[in-house]
Structure formats: structure tokens, C-alpha cells
Design an enzyme around this catalytic site. Structure first.
Site, PDB file in Angstrom:
ATOM      1  N   TYR A 123       0.887  -1.016   0.055  1.00  0.00           N
ATOM      2  CA  TYR A 123       0.045   0.044   0.045  1.00  0.00           C
ATOM      3  C   TYR A 123       0.676   1.213  -0.003  1.00  0.00           C
ATOM      4  CZ  TYR A 123       0.780   0.490   5.054  1.00  0.00           C
ATOM      5  OH  TYR A 123       1.514   0.725   6.239  1.00  0.00           O
ATOM      6  N   ASN A 177      10.097  -5.436   7.706  1.00  0.00           N
ATOM      7  CA  ASN A 177      10.791  -3.854   7.973  1.00  0.00           C
ATOM      8  C   ASN A 177      12.248  -4.531   8.518  1.00  0.00           C
ATOM      9  OD1 ASN A 177       8.843  -2.421   7.392  1.00  0.00           O
ATOM     10  ND2 ASN A 177       8.078  -1.906   9.212  1.00  0.00           N
ATOM     11  N   TYR A 179      15.738  -2.717   9.712  1.00  0.00           N
ATOM     12  CA  TYR A 179      15.945  -1.343  10.402  1.00  0.00           C
ATOM     13  C   TYR A 179      17.701  -1.580  10.534  1.00  0.00           C
ATOM     14  CZ  TYR A 179      11.382  -0.426  11.537  1.00  0.00           C
ATOM     15  OH  TYR A 179       9.875  -0.183  11.447  1.00  0.00           O
ATOM     16  N   HIS A 188       2.167   6.411  14.228  1.00  0.00           N
ATOM     17  CA  HIS A 188       1.107   6.075  13.490  1.00  0.00           C
ATOM     18  C   HIS A 188       0.230   5.287  13.998  1.00  0.00           C
ATOM     19  CE1 HIS A 188       3.817   2.813  12.699  1.00  0.00           C
ATOM     20  NE2 HIS A 188       2.944   2.272  12.377  1.00  0.00           N
ATOM     21  N   ASP A 190      -1.817   2.144  12.284  1.00  0.00           N
ATOM     22  CA  ASP A 190      -1.889   1.312  10.872  1.00  0.00           C
ATOM     23  C   ASP A 190      -3.421   1.546  10.433  1.00  0.00           C
ATOM     24  OD1 ASP A 190       0.198   0.176  12.333  1.00  0.00           O
ATOM     25  OD2 ASP A 190      -0.067  -1.689  11.384  1.00  0.00           O
ATOM     26  N   HIS A 250       1.681   4.511  17.568  1.00  0.00           N
ATOM     27  CA  HIS A 250       2.832   4.001  17.949  1.00  0.00           C
ATOM     28  C   HIS A 250       4.064   4.136  17.273  1.00  0.00           C
ATOM     29  CE1 HIS A 250       0.920   1.039  15.394  1.00  0.00           C
ATOM     30  NE2 HIS A 250       2.002   0.732  14.891  1.00  0.00           N
ATOM     31  N   ARG A 261      17.875  -4.573  13.013  1.00  0.00           N
ATOM     32  CA  ARG A 261      16.722  -5.153  13.806  1.00  0.00           C
ATOM     33  C   ARG A 261      15.598  -5.661  12.578  1.00  0.00           C
ATOM     34  NH1 ARG A 261      11.082  -3.185  15.938  1.00  0.00           N
ATOM     35  NH2 ARG A 261      10.327  -5.138  16.828  1.00  0.00           N
TER      36      ARG A 261
END
Length: 348
Positions: A123, A177, A179, A188, A190, A250, A261
């Protein structure tokens, strides 16, 4: 001096009058000072008491909100060290395929110190949106991103279904994700119009933390104190629902990513989620090496938060200079017989 006055010397008269005058002045002024000081003390006490009450109310509200967040969170340690190592090797394979250009265009989304890999559903969000803001996010058309890899189904989703942390057949969207130290994701929620609840995430490579209710400021980057700071350990699963998923933001703060990570986010898209009208479905591209390798440099203070448009601006500036040089001409081509004709240079 007249005998009727009772004074034989004017100095005696003045000396006799002075104490009475001072006493009279003190009697008039002293009560006023005393009353004024008492009133000031009372006002100061009331102000301090009011400040204490306000602070106390704010702390109680913050504690109550933190409890609401906790009520919407479920955590469990599911994966052993050996299982984590196996899944982390699979994540490295995903990264390698992305670097070689083996995924569809919208599967990989790169940013400083953080890469996203969309599977099943992808998205648009953030700077990718023509109209920004909550509620503007859109799913890509079916087939614009690659399918969820088999290993995600077998090694991750299957285990969570066995543990009762996910319903059978719930997941149709998986995002990895990845990192680097100093990476982050800003506060944000979800998108509620895109994803069903719960939101499930699994952490790998290192321990980190998820923070709720933070506010970000930039240049330089600063993050306010969270309503709740939630430790997230390697191999653990975090499930967000209710207040924690819908009513508070969060984020992952830069200071909480001290080592590499990765997190696998498992969700289900809503059947009525809006989609973009994009290009027709295209097959995965043929293998080709790409030069845009991942960066493993340590984070500079603002490195993770430089807008991606800077790179676009630099490219546009470069193209403008190239076009400008093409437009400049110091002379026309010289003929066999005719003299050279000077041409005026144009400035942009």
C-alpha cells in the site's frame, strides 16, 4: 516661647512631636502591610496547590491511558534462538533478492536506514501519497507486489496459528521491515480502513522497544516521552488490538534501534479497502544486478529522516544543468565559404 505651650525651647517641642508622629504613621501603615503579606502568601499557596492538582490530574490521566494501552497488547516469546537464526537467514535471502532486482516494483520500498518488503498486499503511505494524511492510504492493485514467501507461512504464520495467536487463514499481508542502527518509524496508527485487527509483529536479530503516544520533531530529531514504553525482545510476538491498535499512535524511536533489527508484520486487509488504479499486472523482472545496495553505515543524527525527495531534487537539478548546457551555443556550424556567426548565449 509662650508659656501656654508648655515648652521653653522650640527644639523640645519638635522632639516631643516626633515620636507621636512616627507612632501614628506606624499604626496606620503596619496593618496594611501585614494584611497585604498574608494575602500574597494565600495567593501563592493557592497557586502552588492548583499546580500540584493539575500535575496530579495529568499523571493520573497518563497512567489511565497507559493501562488502556496495556489492555490492548498481548505478548509471547515463541521462537527459540535456533529458530530465530533460521528465520534471520531467510530474511537475509529476501534482502539479497531485493538488491538483485528480483522482485516486482512495489515489493521493495527503500528509505535511509530502513527497507520495507511488501508481500501479498502492498500500500501507498506517507510521501508516496498525492493527498497526504490519515485515511488517504491505498492498496496497490492485485499482483503489484510478490506473494508471501512459503517460508513465512511455514516458519512464522504456522507457528502462531498453533499457539493460538492468529486464526487460521487470517494473514494475507506480510511486511518485513529491516532497520539499521538509528532507523525508526514515526508515530502512526495502522490504517483502519486498510487493515483488520489485530496487528501482529514478530521481532528478529536484536531486542528493541515499541513506544506509544510519542510526538516527533525534526531538525534535529526529538521524540517526546511515551505514554508506554514496551520492550520487544528477539523472537517475541506482539499483538495489538482495541485501544493499543486504534486509539493511540505507536512508533519505533531511533534510540531504540541500537543494532540491526527486523520485524515481520502480519495483517489482513479489509475486503472494502480502497485500491489505486495502477499499471496492469506485470511479471517479476529478469534477474539483473542493481547498483542501489543497502547502506550499512552507522546513523548520523538526522540520517534516517532526510526526506527521500532530496535525491529526486538532486537528480532534477542535474538534468536541468544538462539541458542548460545543450541549450547554450557559442556559434553556428561554420560553412565552407561563409564566416563564423556569433550567437548570443541565453541564461536561465
Amino acid at each position: 516661647m509662650s508659656s501656654t505651650t508648655g515648652f521653653t525651647d522650640l527644639r523640645d517641642k519638635l522632639k516631643a512631636m516626633t515620636p507621636r508622629g512616627d507612632t501614628h504613621t506606624l499604626k496606620n501603615k503596619l496593618p496594611e502591610r501585614t494584611n497585604g503579606g498574608a494575602a500574597a502568601k494565600k495567593r501563592k499557596y493557592r497557586e502552588e496547590e492548583s499546580e500540584e492538582d493539575t500535575t496530579s490530574d495529568q499523571e493520573q490521566q497518563r497512567e489511565a491511558e497507559a493501562q488502556h494501552v496495556k489492555d490492548g497488547i498481548k505478548q509471547a516469546t515463541v521462537f527459540s534462538v535456533q529458530e530465530c537464526a533460521l528465520i534471520e537467514r531467510k530474511i537475509d535471502e529476501v534482502v539479497a533478492k531485493g538488491d538483485k532486482g528480483l522482485y516486482r516494483e512495489h515489493t521493495v520500498d527503500r528509505a535511509p536506514l530502513r527497507n520495507k518488503y511488501f508481500f501479498g498486499e502492498g500500500y501507498t503511505y506517507g510521501s508516496q501519497l498525492e493527498r497526504r494524511g490519515p485515511g488517504q492510504e491505498r492498496l496497490y492493485s492485485k499482483g503489484e507486489v510478490d506473494d508471501i514467501p512459503d517460508w513465512v507461512h511455514e516458519l512464522v504464520i504456522g507457528r502462531l496459528v498453533e499457539r493460538g495467536l492468529l486464526p487460521e487463514g487470517f494473514v494475507n499481508s506480510a511486511v518485513i521491515n529491516d532497520y539499521q542502527p538509528g532507523g525508526c518509524i514515526v508515530s502512526h496508527v495502522d490504517p483502519i480502513h486498510i487493515f483488520e485487527r489485530p496487528i501482529v509483529s514478530v521481532s528478529f536479530f536484536s531486542d528493541s522497544a515499541l513506544c506509544f503516544g510519542c510526538k516527533f520533531q525534526f531538525k534535529p530529531i526529538r521524540v517526546s516521552e511515551p505514554v508506554l514504553h514496551l520492550p520487544v525482545l528477539r523472537g517475541s510476538v506482539t499483538v495489538l488490538s482495541d485501544y493499543a491498535a486504534d486509539e493511540i499512535t505507536h512508533c519505533i524511536r531511533p534510540q531504540d534501534i541500537k543494532e540491526r533489527r527486523a520485524v515481520i508484520i502480519l495483517r489482513r486487509t479489509r475486503s472494502d479497502a480502497p485500491r489505486l488504479d495502477t499499471h496492469p499486472i506485470s511479471p517479476a523482472p529478469i534477474s539483473s544486478e542493481r547498483t542501489n545496495k543497502r547502506s550499512h553505515r552507522r546513523a548520523e543524527p538526522d540520517a534516517a529522516h532526510r526526506p527521500r525527495v532530496l535525491a529526486m531534487d538532486m537528480e532534477e537539478s542535474r538534468l536541468s544543468r544538462v539541458r542548460g548546457r545543450r541549450d547554450y551555443s557559442s556559434h553556428d556550424a561554420q560553412g565552407d565559404d561563409g564566416p563564423t556567426r556569433r550567437v548570443k548565449m541565453r541564461r536561465h
